[in-house]
Design a protein around this motif. Structure first.
Motif, PDB file in Angstrom:
ATOM      1  N   TYR A  11       0.836  -1.202   0.000  1.00 50.80           N
ATOM      2  CA  TYR A  11       0.000   0.000   0.000  1.00 50.80           C
ATOM      3  C   TYR A  11       0.880   1.266   0.000  1.00 50.80           C
ATOM      4  N   CYS A  15       1.220   4.042  -2.925  1.00 51.98           N
ATOM      5  CA  CYS A  15       0.840   5.426  -2.600  1.00 51.98           C
ATOM      6  C   CYS A  15       1.920   6.429  -2.989  1.00 51.98           C
ATOM      7  N   ASN A  19      -2.582   8.250  -5.613  1.00 50.46           N
ATOM      8  CA  ASN A  19      -3.277   8.493  -4.344  1.00 50.46           C
ATOM      9  C   ASN A  19      -4.669   7.864  -4.273  1.00 50.46           C
ATOM     10  N   ASN A  20      -5.079   7.132  -5.284  1.00 48.00           N
ATOM     11  CA  ASN A  20      -6.406   6.519  -5.246  1.00 48.00           C
ATOM     12  C   ASN A  20      -6.298   5.038  -4.863  1.00 48.00           C
ATOM     13  N   VAL A  21      -5.708   4.792  -3.697  1.00 46.99           N
ATOM     14  CA  VAL A  21      -5.465   3.440  -3.207  1.00 46.99           C
ATOM     15  C   VAL A  21      -6.038   3.323  -1.798  1.00 46.99           C
ATOM     16  N   VAL A  22      -6.643   2.189  -1.508  1.00 42.25           N
ATOM     17  CA  VAL A  22      -7.149   1.926  -0.164  1.00 42.25           C
ATOM     18  C   VAL A  22      -6.704   0.524   0.239  1.00 42.25           C
ATOM     19  N   LEU A  58     -15.669  -0.042  -4.686  1.00 38.21           N
ATOM     20  CA  LEU A  58     -14.516   0.862  -4.675  1.00 38.21           C
ATOM     21  C   LEU A  58     -13.782   0.841  -6.014  1.00 38.21           C
ATOM     22  N   SER A  59     -13.578  -0.336  -6.561  1.00 36.97           N
ATOM     23  CA  SER A  59     -12.895  -0.470  -7.843  1.00 36.97           C
ATOM     24  C   SER A  59     -13.671   0.220  -8.962  1.00 36.97           C
ATOM     25  N   GLN A  61     -15.210   2.811  -8.764  1.00 30.49           N
ATOM     26  CA  GLN A  61     -15.013   4.252  -8.623  1.00 30.49           C
ATOM     27  C   GLN A  61     -13.564   4.652  -8.934  1.00 30.49           C
ATOM     28  N   ILE A  63     -10.789   3.289  -7.650  1.00 25.26           N
ATOM     29  CA  ILE A  63      -9.886   3.150  -6.505  1.00 25.26           C
ATOM     30  C   ILE A  63      -9.211   1.782  -6.571  1.00 25.26           C
ATOM     31  N   ASP A  64      -7.892   1.758  -6.423  1.00 23.46           N
ATOM     32  CA  ASP A  64      -7.170   0.491  -6.329  1.00 23.46           C
ATOM     33  C   ASP A  64      -7.343  -0.028  -4.905  1.00 23.46           C
ATOM     34  N   VAL A  65      -7.724  -1.274  -4.782  1.00 20.12           N
ATOM     35  CA  VAL A  65      -8.003  -1.868  -3.477  1.00 20.12           C
ATOM     36  C   VAL A  65      -6.996  -2.977  -3.203  1.00 20.12           C
TER      37      VAL A  65
END
Length: 167
Positions: A11, A15, A19-22, A58-59, A61, A63-65
């Motif tokens: 993670y 990052c 910045n679109n990582v959770v 999330l994906s 949208q 966002i990398d998960v």
């Protein structure tokens, strides 16, 4: 097995570039999404489906998960491959001997003492990944950094669109 430790390191590495990582950790997720389901096979399957749906939302949208959980059901992994865009399955293979030696959460010693039950791979069947995108034998031979390097170097670059179905 090292899921959370390696997941956190991955993670922070990702990052540095975007910045679109959770990151979602199984122990934290249980408190948010289905702790009431318990640890039976049926409860674990329902929780895994909820996790998949959350990752898909999330994906979708952008966002990398990174999710650090036991992926013990082939049906859930198959769903993820079919419906989550750019899904990458990373399997940390760890021998039972190594898991028992590490025993960070006291599960194996608790099982031996008759206090804990429903331990995946001990008294609860697991459907081990047959064709993960990335396989790391995490027996202590590699450092955390080396594991993250292996993952980063081997993440497939896929961009196919997935259907919008949910469990």
């Amino acid at each position: 097995a090292g899921k959370t430790t390696i997941g956190n390191a991955l993670y922070y590495r990702i990052c540095e570039k975007k910045n679109n990582v959770v990151i979602l950790d199984g122990d934290v997720l249980k408190q948010l999404v289905g702790n009431e389901l318990g640890y039976s096979r049926e409860g674990r399957l329902e929780r895994a489906k909820r996790y998949s749906n959350l990752c898909k939302v999330l994906s979708n949208q952008g966002i990398d998960v990174i999710i650090c959980t036991i992926a013990m059901f082939k049906s859930v992994r198959d769903y993820n491959r079919k419906y989550i865009e750019n899904y990458v399955e990373i399997y940390l293979e760890v021998s039972e001997e190594t898991l028992k030696r590490r025993d960070r959460k006291g599960l194996y010693s608790g099982y031996q003492a008759g206090i804990v039950k429903n331990i995946v791979g001990v008294d609860q069947k697991v459907e081990f990944p047959e064709n993960p995108d990335i396989l790391i034998k995490n027996d202590g031979k590699f450092t955390i950094k080396e594991c993250v390097d292996l993952i980063e170097k081997n993440i497939p670059q896929r961009k196919e669109k997935r259907d919008m179905n949910y469990w």
